[in-house]
Design an enzyme around this catalytic site. Structure first.
Site, PDB file in Angstrom:
ATOM      1  N   ARG A 144       0.846  -1.201   0.000  1.00  0.00           N
ATOM      2  CA  ARG A 144       0.000   0.000   0.000  1.00  0.00           C
ATOM      3  C   ARG A 144       0.875   1.243   0.000  1.00  0.00           C
ATOM      4  NH1 ARG A 144      -3.059  -0.637   4.542  1.00  0.00           N
ATOM      5  NH2 ARG A 144      -4.516  -1.871   3.336  1.00  0.00           N
ATOM      6  N   ARG A 195      -4.195   1.571  17.550  1.00  0.00           N
ATOM      7  CA  ARG A 195      -4.923   1.027  16.394  1.00  0.00           C
ATOM      8  C   ARG A 195      -4.720   1.966  15.215  1.00  0.00           C
ATOM      9  NH1 ARG A 195      -7.300  -1.995  13.297  1.00  0.00           N
ATOM     10  NH2 ARG A 195      -9.078  -3.340  13.743  1.00  0.00           N
ATOM     11  N   LYS A 196      -5.328   1.664  14.086  1.00  0.00           N
ATOM     12  CA  LYS A 196      -5.264   2.535  12.909  1.00  0.00           C
ATOM     13  C   LYS A 196      -5.931   3.876  13.202  1.00  0.00           C
ATOM     14  CE  LYS A 196      -8.250   1.847   9.580  1.00  0.00           C
ATOM     15  NZ  LYS A 196      -9.058   1.233   8.494  1.00  0.00           N
ATOM     16  N   GLY A 207     -16.181  -7.503   1.899  1.00  0.00           N
ATOM     17  CA  GLY A 207     -16.110  -8.950   2.053  1.00  0.00           C
ATOM     18  C   GLY A 207     -16.240  -9.451   3.467  1.00  0.00           C
ATOM     19  N   CYS A 250     -14.131  -2.461   4.828  1.00  0.00           N
ATOM     20  CA  CYS A 250     -13.234  -1.667   3.985  1.00  0.00           C
ATOM     21  C   CYS A 250     -13.995  -1.047   2.824  1.00  0.00           C
ATOM     22  CB  CYS A 250     -12.103  -2.532   3.451  1.00  0.00           C
ATOM     23  SG  CYS A 250     -11.089  -3.278   4.747  1.00  0.00           S
ATOM     24  N   GLY A 251     -15.068  -1.681   2.398  1.00  0.00           N
ATOM     25  CA  GLY A 251     -15.906  -1.137   1.330  1.00  0.00           C
ATOM     26  C   GLY A 251     -16.909  -0.115   1.798  1.00  0.00           C
TER      27      GLY A 251
END
Length: 775
Positions: free
Chosen positions: A319, A433-434, A691, A696-697
């Protein structure tokens, strides 16, 4: 251009290192901070001086009447600016490239510029008052070579103030599964406060907009949750030998990811060149040792490398960092060259954070790929795991006739801070975390501020331009939350200081237990919005944080515009062309062709969007017709796709991602094509696929969302299915969608359900009935 300084290679302008020391000591860390001061502050001065020169008549006017020409020189020794009514060239000594596309942008300038980067030791100020030429010099400490560059500024009698200082924090970015990471064994049900309850608390706790509340114990009575044990506010981490590690007394009950970080510092793979040694080992050797196996599966994510153990064993997704989604034709060609060598295993995706992900990478190639990225001005550093992610901005920044502010400089500065100009910033690479950040520059809210951990919302206050702050937006398997107001406003100067303060508060105080409860919103809920605000405030340079402004610049009733197709730019005679990239997937040949079109018809630039599409800006109107006839736009990446295809978004799915439960990209296209054959709609409907529950979508913000699961079909057989979401909204009236129906098999049942939803909720008309009415 590269130049060698000692044993290191530096990339001018971005100051990127591709060879590093083999040992990281306190002495080298201090040297690193000193070099960072020179390179980072010089970049700030250079950028601000140039951009201010082309906006002298504006305070926060987002639409200057005259812009720099698109063919303005971006060479290292000259630049055109509008000065006293004439285009003039400015010359520089040395090689200082401009930030991306400075030639096509403007910048918001206040009466004075003050850049406060929190200082650890040195603090010097340079002032140039009432001058039409402001000369700034800086010395590169590692090379000992002094390079002077001069900016022609129109200050109109106002002093131009810069604060230089050592930074005790710089930055990182990341994402984890393909974009999230889940510890399945630690999932728990959410017991959080509802968003409405948090908002009520926030409103009740807020005082007047103009109040500045000092922090400290003497004000504890005014702060909700002031009864929190003082021990809870002790930082969980401390600095050791240039890295931040968890204190021993807080290591009880921590999650497995924290244990991996404690066992070995992930940033050493980059900052101490550990990745080169790892790349020399075979996968079989790596698997024999727990430490190196954890390097492979976890720590390499700090370098943006995600081992696809489940579906592409021995291969990685990489990424990139791409602030504001802006990239060049040269960068695009380089990425195409990387994935082409991997054949059918190699491809690239546009992500929902305006970013590239490339696939098929093998470990032995990584050192060379990292050097190649640096040579074209890219980095993958800190784009995974517990880091700050790619800064998102307005995809139309600098070219949008209706923009509020050009976000490119802001997102570039954020990215430079987060990654320390791509050298690595260990002060904020050990987050719980992110962490996501965006800067809003459009009324359309293309940036999706309500799902970011920190969102800068443009607002003025007492004649000054700056930002109100939102905090805490996120998605996770067990909880999704919209960002809430921090009740804080910062001037544009404090973009970096407040980002640093928020990140440090999160780093110091965030929970490190259950991974499903470690995002920053959980900390906000625990402390309360006012206590969290006070913790941010005490980490500001002056330990002050102004209350939010009521002068919001985002128009609440704005109708979101479609950027696909041909649209006029603010620069007369030019347009941008938005291309639909089906579910964001591109191949090497596609990337080469996109780069060719950007060079031939535009300015050699491409813009990536959060909807996984691509924009070609700066196309002369006389060339539009020829561009639209190019085969890539006719056959594959259409400017005017079918109406239901326009809003289609899909995550990676289980083709590559080990977290995904179902296949998404091919299925999303197939279902949409079938639905379009059965029903006609008159407006675009945003349909998002993800998914797994990591989302993430971003299915919760879609009109119709599909989240992967396993379910049973009519015959009782276990098959891939989806939970269907309905009612998500983006924009000023944002709202997260709710589950409409759970466990729908991905077969004819799902097609029929989507057709019914379109007819009942979106004014769709069945094709058979439409044909009857035409007769």
């Amino acid at each position: 251009m590269q130049r060698r300084i000692g044993s290191k290679w530096w990339w001018d302008g971005w100051t990127m290192m591709s060879a590093r020391c083999t040992a990281w000591t306190n002495e080298k860390h201090n040297s690193y901070l000193a070099s960072l001061e020179a390179s980072f502050v010089k970049q700030l001065h250079h950028s601000l001086g140039l951009l201010s020169a082309c906006s002298e008549q504006h305070t926060h006017d987002p639409s200057p009447s005259q812009q720099l020409p698109l063919n303005a020189s971006c060479s290292s020794d000259q630049f055109k600016v509008l000065q006293d009514g004439f285009w003039q060239r400015i010359k520089f000594e040395g090689t200082q490239p401009l930030p991306y596309n400075a030639a096509g942008s403007h910048f918001v300038k206040e009466s004075s510029w003050r850049h406060h980067l929190r200082c650890s030791s040195k603090h010097s100020t340079k002032i140039s008052a009432d001058l039409r030429e402001c000369s700034t010099s800086s010395e590169e400490l590692l090379s000992g070579k002094k390079r002077i560059f001069t900016h022609r500024l129109s200050i109109s009698g106002q002093p131009c103030v810069f604060h230089e200082c050592d930074q005790d924090a710089v930055g990182n970015t990341a994402e984890v599964s393909d974009q999230n990471f889940v510890d399945v064994d630690q999932e728990e049900k959410s017991s959080s406060l509802s968003r409405s309850k948090r908002l009520k608390m926030n409103a009740a706790d807020s005082s007047t907009n103009d109040q500045i509340v000092p922090s400290g114990d003497m004000f504890a009575a005014e702060i909700p949750n002031a009864g929190i044990d003082a021990a809870r506010l002790e930082p969980r981490v401390e600095e050791r030998d240039g890295y931040w590690v968890m204190k021993e007394k807080f290591r009880g009950g921590i999650n497995p990811s924290e244990k991996v970080k404690i066992e070995k510092e992930p940033m050493k793979l980059f900052m101490e060149n550990g990745v080169e040694e790892l790349a020399k080992m075979s996968i079989e050797e790596i698997e024999k040792c727990k430490v190196t196996k954890d390097d492979l599966d976890t720590r390499l994510k700090w370098l943006g490398l995600f081992h696809r153990r489940k579906h592409q064993y021995g291969r990685f997704m990489m990424r990139l960092k791409l602030p504001n989604g802006v990239t060049t034709s040269a960068q695009t060609r380089y990425l195409a060259s990387v994935i082409r060598k991997y054949g059918k295993e190699g491809c690239a995706d546009v992500t929902t954070r305006q970013n590239w992900q490339i696939r098929g990478v093998v470990l032995p190639d990584v050192p060379d790929i990292l050097k190649g990225l640096a040579e074209v001005g890219l980095t993958s550093l800190q784009s995974g795991m517990d880091n700050a992610r790619n800064p998102v901005g307005n995809s139309l920044a600098g070219i949008d006739p209706h923009e509020i502010v050009d976000t490119r400089l802001y997102t570039n500065l954020l990215s430079q801070y987060i990654t320390a100009n791509s050298q690595g910033n260990p002060t904020i690479t050990n987050l719980p975390r992110k962490w996501n950040v965006c800067v809003v520059g459009s009324h359309d809210l293309y940036e999706h501020p309500h799902i970011n951990d920190l969102a800068y919302m443009p607002a003025t206050k007492n004649g000054r331009f700056g930002f109100n702050l939102l905090v805490g937006g996120f998605f996770s398997p067990k909880r999704c939350a919209e960002a809430v107001p921090l009740d804080a406003w910062v001037p544009a100067d404090d973009l970096i200081p407040v980002c640093k303060a928020v990140l440090e508060a999160y780093r110091d105080l965030g929970s490190r237990g259950n991974r499903q409860k470690t995002r920053i919103m959980w900390l906000i809920d625990e402390l309360g919005i006012e206590r969290f605000r006070s913790e941010v405030e005490k980490r500001m340079p002056q330990q002050q944080l102004e209350r939010s402004s009521s002068e919001d610049l985002v128009q609440k009733q704005w109708k979101r515009r479609d950027y696909l197709g041909v649209h006029p730019q603010k620069q007369e005679g030019y347009s941008f062309v938005g291309l639909h990239i089906p579910v964001g997937r591109v191949q090497a040949d596609d990337m080469d062709e996109l780069a060719r079109l950007a060079d031939k018809y535009g300015s050699g630039e491409l813009r990536l969007t959060v909807e996984q599409n691509i924009i070609i800006p700066n196309v002369e109107n006389s060339n539009i017709e020829s561009l639209l006839k190019e085969s890539l736009l006719v056959e594959k990446f259409q400017p005017a796709p079918p109406i239901l295809m326009k809003g289609l978004v899909a995550c990676t799915g289980n083709q590559f991602c080990g977290q995904a439960i179902i296949e998404t990209k091919a299925r999303a296209i197939k279902l949409t094509e079938e639905v379009e054959r059965r029903v006609s709609v008159t407006r675009a409907v945003r349909m998002h696929w993800t998914g797994c529950p990591n989302s993430c979508g971003q299915v919760q913000v879609a009109d119709i969302g599909f989240m992967g699961c396993m379910t049973r079909d009519r015959n009782g057989k276990i098959v891939e299915g989806v939970d269907v979401y309905l009612g998500g909204r983006i924009g000023s009236d944002s709202h997260l969608g709710d589950v409409y129906k759970k466990g729908v098999p991905c077969d004819e049942d799902l097609v029929n359900l989507v057709v019914d939803i379109l007819v009942n909720y979106f004014g769709g008309l069945p094709r058979e009935r439409e044909e009857e009415e035409e007769l």
